[in-house]
Design an enzyme around this catalytic site. Structure first.
Site, PDB file in Angstrom:
ATOM      1  N   HIS A  72      13.333  13.907  35.322  1.00  0.00           N
ATOM      2  CA  HIS A  72      12.334  14.953  35.535  1.00  0.00           C
ATOM      3  C   HIS A  72      11.373  14.626  36.676  1.00  0.00           C
ATOM      4  O   HIS A  72      10.682  15.505  37.176  1.00  0.00           O
ATOM      5  CB  HIS A  72      11.538  15.179  34.245  1.00  0.00           C
ATOM      6  CG  HIS A  72      10.881  13.940  33.720  1.00  0.00           C
ATOM      7  ND1 HIS A  72      11.587  12.971  33.069  1.00  0.00           N
ATOM      8  CD2 HIS A  72       9.594  13.513  33.768  1.00  0.00           C
ATOM      9  CE1 HIS A  72      10.774  11.991  32.719  1.00  0.00           C
ATOM     10  NE2 HIS A  72       9.564  12.289  33.137  1.00  0.00           N
ATOM     11  N   ASP A  84      18.190   8.199  35.296  1.00  0.00           N
ATOM     12  CA  ASP A  84      16.928   7.787  34.674  1.00  0.00           C
ATOM     13  C   ASP A  84      15.761   8.545  35.281  1.00  0.00           C
ATOM     14  O   ASP A  84      15.741   8.834  36.472  1.00  0.00           O
ATOM     15  CB  ASP A  84      16.745   6.280  34.867  1.00  0.00           C
ATOM     16  CG  ASP A  84      15.437   5.790  34.267  1.00  0.00           C
ATOM     17  OD1 ASP A  84      15.266   5.934  33.043  1.00  0.00           O
ATOM     18  OD2 ASP A  84      14.588   5.294  35.035  1.00  0.00           O
ATOM     19  N   ASP A  95      14.500   4.190  24.231  1.00  0.00           N
ATOM     20  CA  ASP A  95      13.106   4.212  24.651  1.00  0.00           C
ATOM     21  C   ASP A  95      12.149   4.111  23.474  1.00  0.00           C
ATOM     22  O   ASP A  95      10.960   3.889  23.673  1.00  0.00           O
ATOM     23  CB  ASP A  95      12.797   5.530  25.388  1.00  0.00           C
ATOM     24  CG  ASP A  95      13.631   5.703  26.633  1.00  0.00           C
ATOM     25  OD1 ASP A  95      13.967   4.687  27.256  1.00  0.00           O
ATOM     26  OD2 ASP A  95      13.958   6.853  26.976  1.00  0.00           O
TER      27      ASP A  95
END
Length: 1590
Positions: free
Chosen positions: A582, A579, A680
């Site tokens: 980035h 999760d 999401d």
């Protein structure tokens, strides 16, 4: 984390035979190439070979990798643990030519790279991402890796009772919010929905205990299970219980599972934070965040004040609904709240305190008497107070004293001086404070703008949630920090940040729009910490950001805690979803994923990145070993973009080239898991329409990658199942036809939403991946209709799916529209699937496309729309179709299907196979592929070529492979093939095609004009064999070509480029092997580079009717030349036919390399004898022109001819026997008329002697037919020639200032510039290379006479008075030896022996000539003396030679060639342009041809000269490496040039020269000589390092 590499030793190679046809990928190592952002995706079971690129030649290369291996690479089990910074040294190997699967020979580690054929090999048996790097160990090496990169090996996923492999492209994954699964005993019935919908993988959000927000990603404790799973169970559920369910899914249901790991943050309520606050970014360990915390407090207090109505009088009500309210808030912040807080003071200095300190220091420190005006001092800057206290920043007072405590002319006493100094210092401090205040105010202005933008989205914008009320639950802005709510005012908060309690003031995590994902936005070290003060963070107010530091020792508890958490997840599940990847520090993710893989090596790792950059994505994939990156179809804004994504995320184009089992590893993008919806994001029903769910899901299923969805999508859930707000449970599976609701309980059935259709498209996706439908084509049929083709490259079966998308809701009563017919090559096998979504009212003739108007959101269970039904038909004949007309139509080879009832929300998929009449052609082509790919050793027999090629010679191969345009036309052809839209190929033969295909194939560039031409017609196919009909010796292979190429005409046109490449490329490879096998052992067993240079001899040597050798004596013994003789072209494409093809000088400079070293001695013999027939005036022709129209205007060609005879006698099997062979003289006397064959025969030794006698006698003559007829540019004087031998020195001399008789033969031709008739480089007198050649030849003849192999002892000169002078060859050689250094060497410093010191420009060189008419020309530095060094090294003092060669290296050496003139010479012009029309005489009409441009052939002699003198100068090993390194550019050139040769010359610094021949015979020949002599030297003296080398 600072990487520390540990070398774990050498992995011993024990290379056995690889399985026949095993997949091999080749990764080329290039100097200075660090490929951190390049992704190489590989499969387990294949072999990876690291090959050195040309730039590594001459370097001793050590290759290391952290791929963990045992000494037995074949051991798959019990592999050593992967330790990231532990590297293994790989051994270099040399494989067997043309058999990549045969056992290789081991060479060892750290070898000097001499060719690009060697490799290091790994058999890939373990998954993950692995790093490699290489270093040098030689005198020029620099510290650190010289190149590096990664390779990525995919895991093998297994499921089912038989442990079957699940290919990555067959994954169908559904996401579930674990908290919505409810009590564990109900999981099976809820997860069964995914099973019955056709999914084979479940993605679970975290199963751990959640924080107060109930967000699926805010974990209260990483090692405790979510207690909601134990509700009504009667006991506490543990991780083992979850593992049991996951195991059942894997084994019985054949469903794998992955679970999220959250590494960046933890819930605010995590109890372990109280004991370990150091694990977070808090205000104590990150004091740079203190100003941002105070700002955050002010904004939180603003929320409280507005909620109470404290600012209604200022235009800020309790409900914010208008832009005017936002304007009022902004005004309030900028004019009252922020100015009152004076946050800038936390960055500023206290001016008075610093002035006081400066005053005391200045009084006690006398300034220097004299200040330096030129010396620049550092700028005085504020030094930030590390604790960020008000007005506590400092400056460097020592520097301040240097700058401001100075003597002043305007002061007359000490007090006034100090006062003035303080005034200047204060002024500077005020400037610094003001600048800092401005900078902080800029940050605060940005913060206010960002806050207002957030408020506008959440409270006012149409696309936002439109929250009006301001309250604790709905604050104006989210909190950036967690802190006690009991603090009532700003002063209390400011006091707290400097206390021990500051460690509990923790920064929240979040993400930053468009930030660099490789930087930590909270870390002041990364220069991005202003994110918090500028309010650029989209914060997650329920979680605090974790602070790992650089290594486990920086936060021991956190690293240990998270390691346990990650390992536990890896034990339970088959994969991990990382999760917020980035924003995860790379070194942290590396460490924890390494731990996870050591628990489960074949771990499936998934991540979602928001970098918008393939390069940055690849860095994450390489570093972390991510298997699949999440990609989402919802990112597409229309059907065209969605189709583009389907094509982008996997597969090759339909009709892709058929690759060899051993091929170059090509850069790739990350493997994708492509989802129609991620968890999401909101439901596509909100963003698009309910009718788009099915077509978008079907398009996703047609992507050649993993696919996926979110639970709820298939059930038509029309709202966002929110990871934070959703508290209901998923519905359970209720069977195929049971009711969807039982009392207050909701069920999912096969009739729910698009469940049945999704099961069908999931099955289709699985089948396509499993059966290898790896090629993809996307056709945008119109603005809403997309067709996706998946193609299987072996059976050539095709599946085509057509989807009618509905990105916006159709009109309710829409009845359809025309959709263009579906047209394809092949036959329709069946309709695999027809599916559509309709409103239930269509049953009673209501509108098909109604919007939902009766949805009731269930309070306990997540439910979707029930007013729609999915209609599915599978595996039906065309006659039962509801979407197509029930009959096929045909258009030539095409089948046409007309749509009849194709509506939005519908999909149809068909299976297509090849027509029966094409199957025999495919069978032949596949049989051909199997032979050439798997049967290299006996492919000639299997292809039926053995008997056909038995009689082929190298002239035949010249016609088969090469022949440029004029050569083909000269042989009666039509010239090279001209590709429309691209242009003509360089050769008519196979090489012209192969050069182009080698660029098209690796990139599958099927849109190239060449491929278009193949698809559009059979012109190229027929051209290949038809052009061979004119060659009698090639008739049989012509027929074989025709027969072999015939199947290409019988297959679908879109597949022709792939099979054309397969057939033609392998024909070429097969025939090239035959050609090379006719050459010398040096070439046959040589490196790729040596074989490539050997092929240049085939390239330049061909039979050209307009340019044959002169007739031979009928008395010539066997073997005799064929009727049409082969001649050597000087260069392609300019010197190919007629009188311009064959040049005496070029031929014999090239002869040894092109014909002798390649084993083509008969071709060398015929050229020696053919030119001997033309001897006249003691010279051989410059331009041959068949011998009868030859020009005798070059002084050097005869010496190159004599040198070639010497080489032939010493190196060929025939040896000295050639000297006895009869020469049919065309001109028995200089003034003879041409004689016929056999009329004036002489043995070759007599012709040789005549040439030498004429030179010794001396001769002055005028060219026959002098004038414009034979030379339009030469002046009258230039036609006068002279040759002779200087009786004092023994040097050959000749020429005059009006002609140019050496290889530097450019004659001016521009009237405008005034250089017509003026030679650029007369080089009259004694040219240095001719003197060297003469010495070489006469020394050899002296020895040959003594051995009884040459009948003449010397030469004779008759004087006018009848007296005679005789020299033996030994005397002649000795005379040259005695005088050479004296007259050619230019001392490194002035010496008494300098003949013309006034003309010396360069010292430490050898003159270019001696006795030139223009004396300065003797002293020019040119590239000619190394030629003399190579052929007659005994002439040179070794130390002088080395000094001179170093000057060539430093001043003349270019990337490919050698400058022809000193760059400092007034005449130097490095760029050649023969069409220059200027008035500059130095360059007009290419006058500078030899005045600077870098010629390639002399570099061969330069390198040979260095090799010759290296030993005596203690530089042998260094020189070997240096030569290999220099030749790297030539390797790269011959590999990349379409001509597959080396050019004639380049412009300055190796730049392209348009007027140069692209393949020049002597360029290749002299390099081949270097390589041959390198091998001789290395055999004579192996490369053992010498301690005395310098």
């Amino acid at each position: 984390m600072v990487e520390r590499r540990v070398h774990a030793g050498v992995v011993s190679s024990a290379p056995g035979s690889k399985p026949q046809g095993a997949q091999i990928r080749v990764l080329t190592l290039n100097h200075g190439e660090h490929q951190d952002s390049t992704l190489y995706r590989l499969e387990k079971g294949c072999y990876l070979q690291f090959c050195p690129g040309p730039s590594l030649l001459g370097h001793k290369v050590f290759l290391y990798t952290n791929y963990a291996m045992s000494n037995n690479q074949n051991e798959v089990t019990d592999q050593p643990e992967f330790i990231r910074n532990q590297y293994y040294s790989l051994e270099w190997q040399r494989g067997v030519q043309d058999d990549p699967w045969a056992p290789a020979s081991v060479l060892g580690t750290g070898i000097l790279v001499e060719d690009t054929d060697i490799y290091c090999e790994i058999e890939l048996t373990r998954p993950g991402s692995f790093h490699f790097y290489f270093v040098y160990e030689n005198v020029d090496s620099t510290i650190g890796p010289q190149g590096s990169g990664f390779f990525h090996v995919a895991p093998t996923l297994r499921y089912g009772p038989n442990n079957e492999a699940l290919p990555l492209d067959c994954i169908q994954c559904q996401t579930v919010l674990s908290k919505c699964l409810g009590p564990l005993p109900t999981w099976e019935s809820k997860l069964r929905v995914a099973k019955e919908s056709g999914y084979n993988m479940i993605h679970f959000t975290p199963i751990q205990e959640l924080g107060e927000s109930n967000s699926s990603y805010s974990l209260a404790h990483q090692l405790r299970l979510n207690p909601c799973f134990s509700t009504d169970v009667g006991r506490d559920i543990n991780f083992g219980d979850v593992e049991n369910i996951v195991g059942k899914l894997r084994t019985e249901w054949k469903m794998l599972s992955i679970c999220d790991i959250v590494l960046n943050h933890t819930a605010n309520e995590s109890d372990w934070l109280l004991d370990h606050p150091e694990a977070t970014y808090n205000i104590m360990n990150c004091p740079h965040l203190r100003p941002a915390l105070l700002l955050d407090f002010l904004l939180a207090k603003l929320t409280d004040d507005v909620a109470r109505g404290d600012y209604e009088h200022r235009g800020v009500p309790r409900k914010v609904t208008q832009n005017e309210h936002l304007d009022a808030i902004k005004h309030l912040l900028l004019t009252q709240i922020l100015p009152d807080a004076k946050l800038h003071e936390l960055y500023m200095c206290n001016t008075n305190e610093l002035i006081q300190e400066f005053y005391y220091l200045a009084r006690n420190k006398v300034p220097p008497v004299k200040q330096s005006t030129s010396e620049s001092k550092p700028e005085l800057k504020l030094i930030q107070d590390p604790q960020y206290r008000r007005l506590k920043s400092l400056v460097d007072l020592e520097l301040a004293l240097q700058i401001f405590n100075v003597y002043r002319n305007d002061c007359y006493d000490e007090e006034s001086r100090i006062k003035k100094c303080i005034e200047e210092f204060k002024k500077k401090l005020d400037e610094l404070n003001q600048a800092m205040m401005n900078e902080i105010q800029s940050h605060l202005n940005s913060a206010v703008d960002n806050c207002i933008a957030g408020m506008r989205y959440f409270r006012i914008q149409a696309d936002g949630p439109k929250i009006e009320e301001v309250s604790e639950k709905n604050p104006l802005v989210p909190r950036y920090f967690t802190y006690p709510s009991s603090l009532s005012n700003f002063d209390e908060m400011e006091a707290m940040i400097y206390t021990l309690d500051a460690r509990y003031l923790m920064a929240h995590n979040g993400w930053v729009m468009n930030a660099d994902p490789l930087q930590d936005f909270a870390n002041v070290r990364d220069g991005t910490a202003n994110v918090y003060i500028r309010r650029e963070l989209i914060a997650w107010g329920d979680s605090v950001k974790l602070r790992y530091g650089d290594k486990p020792e920086d936060s021991p508890f956190l690293w240990k805690h998270m390691k346990e958490y990650v390992e536990l997840t890896a034990e339970i599940f088959d994969g991990i979803r990382l999760d917020n990847c980035h924003s995860t520090p790379l070194h942290v993710a590396e460490y924890l994923l390494d731990c996870a893989r050591n628990v489960k090596p074949d771990l499936y790792v998934v991540a979602e990145l928001f970098t918008n950059s393939d390069q940055i994505d690849n860095i994450f994939v390489n570093r972390l070993g991510i298997t699949s990156l999440i990609r989402e179809a919802m990112s597409a804004w229309d059907s065209h973009e969605q189709g583009r994504l389907v094509y982008r995320y996997g597969g090759q184009p339909v009709g892709a080239f058929i690759q060899s089992p051993r091929r170059v590893a090509t850069p790739d993008i990350a493997h994708a898991i492509f989802l129609d919806l991620t968890h999401d994001n909101p439901s596509p029903i909100q963003k698009r329409s309910v009718y788009d769910l099915l077509p978008s899901a079907a398009l996703v299923a047609m992507a050649c990658c993993a696919s996926g969805s979110n639970r709820g999508y298939d059930e038509l859930v029309s709202h966002h199942i929110h990871v934070v707000d959703e508290n209901r449970q998923y519905a359970e599976w209720g069977g195929d036809y049971s009711a969807t609701q039982d009392g207050n309980k909701v069920y999912v059935t096969a009739q729910t939403g698009i469940i049945m259709a999704k099961r069908a498209v999931n099955q289709l996706h699985f089948d396509l991946g499993y059966k290898g439908y790896s090629q993809v084509y996307v056709d945008q049929m119109d603005q809403d209709v997309v067709a996706v083709t998946r193609h299987e490259p072996r059976s050539r079966q095709t599946v085509i799916l057509v989807a009618f998308t509905a990105f916006s809701h159709p009109e309710p009563h829409f009845k359809g529209r025309h959709v263009k017919p579906l047209k394809f090559e092949g036959k329709l096998d069946e309709i695999l699937l027809e599916a559509s979504l309709r409103h239930v009212d269509h049953r009673v003739n209501g509108p098909i496309f109604q919007k939902s108007n009766s949805f009731n959101k269930h309070s306990l269970y997540i439910n979707g729309l029930t007013e729609y039904e999915g209609l599915v038909k599978e595996n039906i004949p065309l006659s039962q179709s509801n979407i197509f007309n029930n009959t096929e139509e045909f258009d030539g080879k095409y089948t046409v299907l007309e749509f009849k009832n194709f509506l939005p929300g519908s999909v149809v998929a068909i299976r297509v196979s090849m027509r029966d009449n094409t199957l025999p052609a495919f069978q032949k082509l596949h049989q051909f592929a199997d032979i050439v790919h798997l049967s290299a050793s006996n492919s000639l027999d299997l292809l039926g070529l053995s008997a056909i090629i038995d009689n082929l010679n190298q002239a035949d191969f010249n016609a088969l492979f090469y022949q440029c345009d004029q050569e083909d036309k000269d042989n009666g052809g039509i010239g090279v093939y001209d590709v429309p839209g691209y242009g003509p190929l360089v050769y008519a033969g196979l090489q012209g095609i192969i050069s182009l295909l080698s660029e098209i194939r690796p990139n599958n560039d099927l849109g190239h004009p060449f491929c278009s031409n193949l698809r559009e017609g059979n012109w190229m196919i027929d051209y290949l064999w038809q052009r061979l009909e004119k060659y009698p010796n090639l008739i049989e292979i012509c027929k074989w070509y025709q027969n072999t190429l015939q199947p290409l005409k019988e297959i679908p046109r879109y597949l022709i480029p792939a099979y054309f490449d397969l057939v033609v490329t392998n024909i070429y490879k097969t025939l090239v092997r035959v050609s090379i096998n006719q050459m010398s052992e040096f070439i046959k067993r040589g490196t790729v580079f040596e074989r490539s240079l050997g092929l240049v001899s085939v390239q330049c040597g061909g039979v050209i009717p307009s340019a044959e050798l002169p007739p031979f004596s009928p008395n010539l013994p066997q073997p005799k030349p064929s009727v049409k003789t082969l001649t050597l072209s000087a260069g392609l494409p300019h010197f190919t036919t007629g009188y311009m093809r064959c040049w005496g000088r070029d031929t014999f400079i090239s002869l040894r390399g092109m014909f002798m070293l390649t084993g083509r001695y008969q071709d060398a013999r015929f050229h020696i004898l053919g030119f001997a027939a033309c001897l006249r005036h003691g010279l051989i022709p410059n331009l041959l022109d068949g011998g009868r129209n030859a020009r005798y205007n070059c002084r050097d060609a005869v010496w190159w001819w004599l040198q070639s005879i010497k080489d032939y006698c010493l190196e060929s099997p025939q040896g000295y026997g050639i000297l006895q062979e009869p020469i049919s003289r065309i001109y028995p006397k200089d003034d003879s008329m041409p004689a016929g064959p056999g009329q004036a025969d002489q043995p070759l030794y007599d012709v040789i002697q005549e040439a030498l006698d004429v030179h010794f006698q001396g001769l002055v003559f005028r060219e026959r037919n002098a004038g414009r007829a034979i030379d339009a540019h030469m002046s009258d004087k230039g036609f006068n020639n002279q040759i002779g031998i200087n009786p004092e020195t023994g040097f050959v001399f000749g020429g005059n200032e009006a002609n140019c008789g050496t290889w530097m033969d450019k004659m001016g031709s521009s009237d405008a510039a005034g250089n017509r008739g003026k030679p650029a480089t007369p080089r009259d007198g004694s040219a240095v290379e001719i003197v060297g050649l003469c010495k070489s030849v006469v020394s050899w003849l002296a020895v040959s006479y003594s051995a009884g192999k040459y009948p003449y002892q010397g030469v004779l000169r008759k004087h006018r008075d009848g007296s005679m002078t005789t020299w033996t060859f030994a005397q002649w050689a000795e005379k040259i030896q005695q005088n050479f250094e004296r007259f050619f060497w230019i001392h490194t410093s002035p010496a008494a022996t300098d003949l013309r010191p006034d003309l010396i420009h360069r010292r430490g060189i050898y003159k270019d000539s001696y006795g030139a008419t223009q004396p300065w020309a003797d002293y020019q530095l040119r590239c000619n003396f190394p030629i003399a060094m190579a052929v007659a090294p005994e002439l040179f003092n070794p130390q002088h030679a080395w000094t001179a060669l170093n000057n060539v290296k430093n001043l003349l050496l270019g990337p490919l060639g050698v400058k022809t003139l000193d760059p400092d010479d007034w005449a130097y012009c490095g760029d050649y342009d023969n069409s220059n029309q200027s008035t500059d005489p130095k360059v007009a009409h290419g006058f500078n041809y030899h005045q600077g441009p870098e010629w390639v052939w002399p570099i061969g002699y330069y390198l040979r000269a260095r090799l010759t003198f290296a030993q005596e100068n203690g530089c042998y090993i260094k020189t070997i490496a240096e030569i290999r390194s220099i030749l790297s550019a030539h390797v790269a050139e011959i590999q990349s040039s379409h001509w597959r040769g080396l050019p004639e010359l380049t412009n300055s610094n190796g730049t392209y020269c348009a007027d140069s021949c692209r393949s020049q015979a002597w360029s290749a020949a002299t390099i081949l000589e270097v390589l041959y002599e390198l091998k001789l030297w290395e055999q004579k003296q192996p490369l053992v390092p010498a301690s005395d080398e310098n």
